[in-house]
Design a protein around this motif. Structure first.
Motif, short mmCIF file in Angstrom:
data_model
loop_
_atom_site.label_atom_id
_atom_site.label_comp_id
_atom_site.label_asym_id
_atom_site.label_seq_id
_atom_site.Cartn_x
_atom_site.Cartn_y
_atom_site.Cartn_z
N CYS A 84 0.84 -1.21 0.00
CA CYS A 84 0.00 0.00 0.00
C CYS A 84 0.88 1.26 0.00
O CYS A 84 0.54 2.25 -0.65
CB CYS A 84 -0.96 0.00 1.18
N GLU A 85 2.00 1.21 0.70
CA GLU A 85 2.92 2.35 0.68
C GLU A 85 3.49 2.55 -0.72
O GLU A 85 3.59 3.68 -1.20
CB GLU A 85 4.04 2.15 1.70
N ASP A 100 0.75 4.05 -2.86
CA ASP A 100 0.54 5.46 -2.55
C ASP A 100 1.68 6.35 -3.01
O ASP A 100 1.55 7.57 -3.00
CB ASP A 100 0.30 5.64 -1.05
#
Length: 156
Positions: free
Chosen positions: A54-55, A58
């Protein structure tokens, strides 16, 4: 049996073929001419793996600006990766190293045969197929976004 030594900068990336979330084969040597980041992770839907990917999701613009294609690889089956990708909104490639089990992770030196999973290894491969940066973290320890950013900057 745990895999051999992970690839290091200066090594030639192996020619592996993996299936994407739709079952379409993707061959690493077919991507030559452009840089790729190959990010191995243990399991979809697990806490640290979800946090890490997810990092990356993003901050995908860091990879796009550096013209580096992001490939995330695990030993999960295609259907599991597709469900996870849809749940998390990943727009980069998730690739299955399910069968032959761990073949790509083994080729990169990050397969843990005792546990049947890929260790947390990341490899930045240049347009000529040469590893320019790599990191392998122990179980449960996420890779740092700053390390990816420094590696991407060093590729330019």
């Amino acid at each position: 049996m745990t895999s051999s030594t992970p690839l290091r900068p200066g090594d030639v990336a192996p020619d592996v073929e993996l299936l994407d979330t739709h079952g379409t084969p993707l061959r690493l040597t077919g991507l030559r001419g452009g840089a790729v980041a190959v990010v191995f992770f243990p399991f979809a839907f697990s806490g640290t793996c979800t946090q890490e990917l997810c990092e990356l999701r993003d901050n995908l613009e860091d990879f796009e600006q550096a013209r580096v294609r992001l490939l995330a690889v695990s030993c999960d089956p295609v259907h599991t990766l597709r469900a996870w990708s849809e749940q998390q909104g990943f727009t980069f490639d998730l690739l299955s190293d399910f069968w032959p089990h761990g073949e790509a992770a083994s080729a990169f030196g990050v397969f843990d045969g005792d546990r049947g999973l890929a260790r947390r290894g990341s490899f930045l491969v240049d347009a000529d197929g040469i590893v320019r940066w790599s990191v392998v973290n122990p179980p449960g320890r996420a890779r740092e976004l700053g390390a990816y950013r420094a590696a991407l900057a060093g590729l330019a």
